[in-house]
Structures are given as C-alpha cells and as structure tokens.
Design a protein around this motif. Sequence first.
Motif, PDB file in Angstrom:
ATOM      1  N   ALA A  68       0.830  -1.208   0.000  1.00 22.64           N
ATOM      2  CA  ALA A  68       0.000   0.000   0.000  1.00 22.64           C
ATOM      3  C   ALA A  68       0.860   1.251   0.000  1.00 22.64           C
ATOM      4  O   ALA A  68       0.551   2.227  -0.688  1.00 22.64           O
ATOM      5  CB  ALA A  68      -0.926  -0.003   1.219  1.00 22.64           C
ATOM      6  N   LEU A  69       1.948   1.232   0.745  1.00 20.68           N
ATOM      7  CA  LEU A  69       2.834   2.399   0.801  1.00 20.68           C
ATOM      8  C   LEU A  69       3.569   2.605  -0.517  1.00 20.68           C
ATOM      9  O   LEU A  69       3.736   3.737  -0.972  1.00 20.68           O
ATOM     10  CB  LEU A  69       3.849   2.243   1.940  1.00 20.68           C
ATOM     11  CG  LEU A  69       3.272   2.149   3.348  1.00 20.68           C
ATOM     12  CD1 LEU A  69       4.393   1.938   4.354  1.00 20.68           C
ATOM     13  CD2 LEU A  69       2.457   3.366   3.697  1.00 20.68           C
ATOM     14  N   ALA A  76       5.395   6.921  -1.715  1.00 22.48           N
ATOM     15  CA  ALA A  76       6.446   6.488  -2.640  1.00 22.48           C
ATOM     16  C   ALA A  76       7.427   7.638  -2.868  1.00 22.48           C
ATOM     17  O   ALA A  76       8.639   7.426  -2.929  1.00 22.48           O
ATOM     18  CB  ALA A  76       5.849   6.023  -3.964  1.00 22.48           C
ATOM     19  N   GLY A  77       6.898   8.858  -2.987  1.00 22.55           N
ATOM     20  CA  GLY A  77       7.758  10.023  -3.163  1.00 22.55           C
ATOM     21  C   GLY A  77       8.707  10.217  -1.997  1.00 22.55           C
ATOM     22  O   GLY A  77       9.886  10.552  -2.183  1.00 22.55           O
ATOM     23  N   LEU A  78       8.206  10.014  -0.774  1.00 28.36           N
ATOM     24  CA  LEU A  78       9.082  10.120   0.405  1.00 28.36           C
ATOM     25  C   LEU A  78      10.168   9.048   0.374  1.00 28.36           C
ATOM     26  O   LEU A  78      11.338   9.319   0.668  1.00 28.36           O
ATOM     27  CB  LEU A  78       8.260   9.963   1.687  1.00 28.36           C
ATOM     28  CG  LEU A  78       7.495  11.181   2.169  1.00 28.36           C
ATOM     29  CD1 LEU A  78       6.548  10.806   3.304  1.00 28.36           C
ATOM     30  CD2 LEU A  78       8.458  12.264   2.619  1.00 28.36           C
ATOM     31  N   THR A  89      14.262   1.527 -10.962  1.00 27.45           N
ATOM     32  CA  THR A  89      13.595   2.542 -11.780  1.00 27.45           C
ATOM     33  C   THR A  89      12.501   1.938 -12.642  1.00 27.45           C
ATOM     34  O   THR A  89      11.392   2.473 -12.705  1.00 27.45           O
ATOM     35  CB  THR A  89      14.619   3.282 -12.665  1.00 27.45           C
ATOM     36  OG1 THR A  89      15.596   3.890 -11.823  1.00 27.45           O
ATOM     37  CG2 THR A  89      13.944   4.353 -13.500  1.00 27.45           C
ATOM     38  N   ALA A  90      12.770   0.819 -13.290  1.00 27.56           N
ATOM     39  CA  ALA A  90      11.765   0.190 -14.154  1.00 27.56           C
ATOM     40  C   ALA A  90      10.522  -0.195 -13.356  1.00 27.56           C
ATOM     41  O   ALA A  90       9.384   0.026 -13.807  1.00 27.56           O
ATOM     42  CB  ALA A  90      12.351  -1.037 -14.855  1.00 27.56           C
ATOM     43  N   GLY A  91      10.711  -0.721 -12.172  1.00 20.94           N
ATOM     44  CA  GLY A  91       9.579  -1.097 -11.328  1.00 20.94           C
ATOM     45  C   GLY A  91       8.766   0.112 -10.886  1.00 20.94           C
ATOM     46  O   GLY A  91       7.532   0.072 -10.837  1.00 20.94           O
ATOM     47  N   ARG A  92       9.460   1.214 -10.572  1.00 22.48           N
ATOM     48  CA  ARG A  92       8.748   2.421 -10.149  1.00 22.48           C
ATOM     49  C   ARG A  92       8.021   3.080 -11.312  1.00 22.48           C
ATOM     50  O   ARG A  92       6.940   3.652 -11.146  1.00 22.48           O
ATOM     51  CB  ARG A  92       9.712   3.390  -9.454  1.00 22.48           C
ATOM     52  CG  ARG A  92      10.140   2.838  -8.090  1.00 22.48           C
ATOM     53  CD  ARG A  92      11.028   3.765  -7.285  1.00 22.48           C
ATOM     54  NE  ARG A  92      12.382   3.756  -7.826  1.00 22.48           N
ATOM     55  CZ  ARG A  92      12.945   4.778  -8.459  1.00 22.48           C
ATOM     56  NH1 ARG A  92      12.306   5.909  -8.623  1.00 22.48           N
ATOM     57  NH2 ARG A  92      14.181   4.684  -8.910  1.00 22.48           N
ATOM     58  N   ILE A  93       8.584   2.974 -12.529  1.00 23.39           N
ATOM     59  CA  ILE A  93       7.888   3.494 -13.710  1.00 23.39           C
ATOM     60  C   ILE A  93       6.596   2.711 -13.920  1.00 23.39           C
ATOM     61  O   ILE A  93       5.529   3.293 -14.153  1.00 23.39           O
ATOM     62  CB  ILE A  93       8.804   3.422 -14.957  1.00 23.39           C
ATOM     63  CG1 ILE A  93       9.912   4.477 -14.852  1.00 23.39           C
ATOM     64  CG2 ILE A  93       7.992   3.600 -16.239  1.00 23.39           C
ATOM     65  CD1 ILE A  93      11.007   4.337 -15.904  1.00 23.39           C
ATOM     66  N   ALA A 147       6.646  11.919 -11.557  1.00 28.25           N
ATOM     67  CA  ALA A 147       7.390  12.893 -10.757  1.00 28.25           C
ATOM     68  C   ALA A 147       7.576  12.391  -9.330  1.00 28.25           C
ATOM     69  O   ALA A 147       8.600  12.670  -8.705  1.00 28.25           O
ATOM     70  CB  ALA A 147       6.676  14.243 -10.764  1.00 28.25           C
ATOM     71  N   SER A 148       6.605  11.642  -8.806  1.00 25.76           N
ATOM     72  CA  SER A 148       6.730  11.097  -7.453  1.00 25.76           C
ATOM     73  C   SER A 148       7.404   9.738  -7.435  1.00 25.76           C
ATOM     74  O   SER A 148       8.298   9.497  -6.641  1.00 25.76           O
ATOM     75  CB  SER A 148       5.343  10.957  -6.809  1.00 25.76           C
ATOM     76  OG  SER A 148       4.801  12.217  -6.555  1.00 25.76           O
ATOM     77  N   PHE A 149       6.952   8.839  -8.305  1.00 21.52           N
ATOM     78  CA  PHE A 149       7.458   7.474  -8.290  1.00 21.52           C
ATOM     79  C   PHE A 149       8.858   7.345  -8.887  1.00 21.52           C
ATOM     80  O   PHE A 149       9.645   6.526  -8.427  1.00 21.52           O
ATOM     81  CB  PHE A 149       6.513   6.545  -9.066  1.00 21.52           C
ATOM     82  CG  PHE A 149       5.249   6.209  -8.340  1.00 21.52           C
ATOM     83  CD1 PHE A 149       5.207   5.173  -7.429  1.00 21.52           C
ATOM     84  CD2 PHE A 149       4.089   6.915  -8.582  1.00 21.52           C
ATOM     85  CE1 PHE A 149       4.035   4.841  -6.766  1.00 21.52           C
ATOM     86  CE2 PHE A 149       2.913   6.603  -7.931  1.00 21.52           C
ATOM     87  CZ  PHE A 149       2.881   5.559  -7.006  1.00 21.52           C
TER      88      PHE A 149
END
Length: 186
Positions: A68-69, A76-78, A89-93, A147-149
């Motif tokens: 969930a976080l 995710a941004g924090l 990076t690929a996973g966050r995209i 921008a956040s992830f």
Amino acid sequence: MSARPAGTTPDAAARRVEELLDRLAGSGGPAVTETAEELVRALMDFYGAGLARIVALLSGRTGSPLGALLDDETTAGLLVLHDLHPDDTAGRIERALRSVDAAGVLDVDAFDPDSGRLRLTARPAAGGCGCGGSTAALREQAEAALASFAPEVTAIEVDEQPAAREPVLLQIGSRPPAPGARTGSR
C-alpha cells in the motif's frame, strides 16, 4: 531494538533546525531568515502529508502494508527522496503507470538513465475516436505520477500506435432482379 544514530531523535533534530535557523538569522538578515523558515514549513508540510498518508493507508489494512505504501504517490515520493524505495527505476515506472490506469495503454519502450528520457507507446483505446485527446490527458497524469514514483524521468515521449483499420462491412442481401426477370408469384 537497535540504537539510533546520533542526532536522529526528534528532540535532537528540532534543536539542529533551530540552531541552523539562528545561524542564518545572524549572518543572512531578515530575507534569508524568512526564506529559511518558509523552507522548513514547506518540508514539514510535505512530511506531514506523507505521514498522514502512511497512517491512512495502514489503518485497518490486512495483507502487506508495504504494498500500500509503495503504490501510494505521496509515500512512494518520500521513499524515493530518501533512496529507500525497494523497486528499481523500471519497477517504479510501472507502478506510476498503474497508479493512473495507464498500464496496458502506455507501454514502456525504453528509458535512458543518462538523459532521463522515457519513451512510451500509446495503444489506441478500444472503441476510441482516434482523436488522441484521451492520450494527452493520460500522458499528463502519467507525468505527474512519474514525478513522485520515478523523478529520474525528466522527459516523456509518447508514440501513438496507429489504430487498427476497421474491416469493410460486407452487406449480404438478396440480389436485385436481373433485367427482364419476372418477380413476384404466378
């Protein structure tokens, strides 16, 4: 329970912030002091929003709280800001695209870490008009989520796949009567 590194207690952090603000006030004048205090307020607002999201996401949650976080734009941004996000990076995209329901509509072609350029391909929407308006809106949503992830993405290119051509509708019906042919009954 492990001991905290020196200076990470809330009291120590508050003392350090006050010390730095006092030092700026003594050497930089009122404009610098005001800007520094505004910076501290902006950071406190950001962290407060993140903590509020963490509490809301974990309240009454069953299953993995980490999921969930990681799926939430604010938390995710924090985590990304402090290099604590476990995804690459690929996973966050991919998480960013899923967060705006763009997964499967915007496909990742390539990411260039040196330039920060992400190339996506937009699939035509089923039954869409082909006007591209929904792609533009989805692109804006994806940019905000990225921008956040994945803040390392600094530019996005979206290539549109051409819509599949509709098949020609074949009309099947009775043939018109041939010239001179009799029609009707006897």
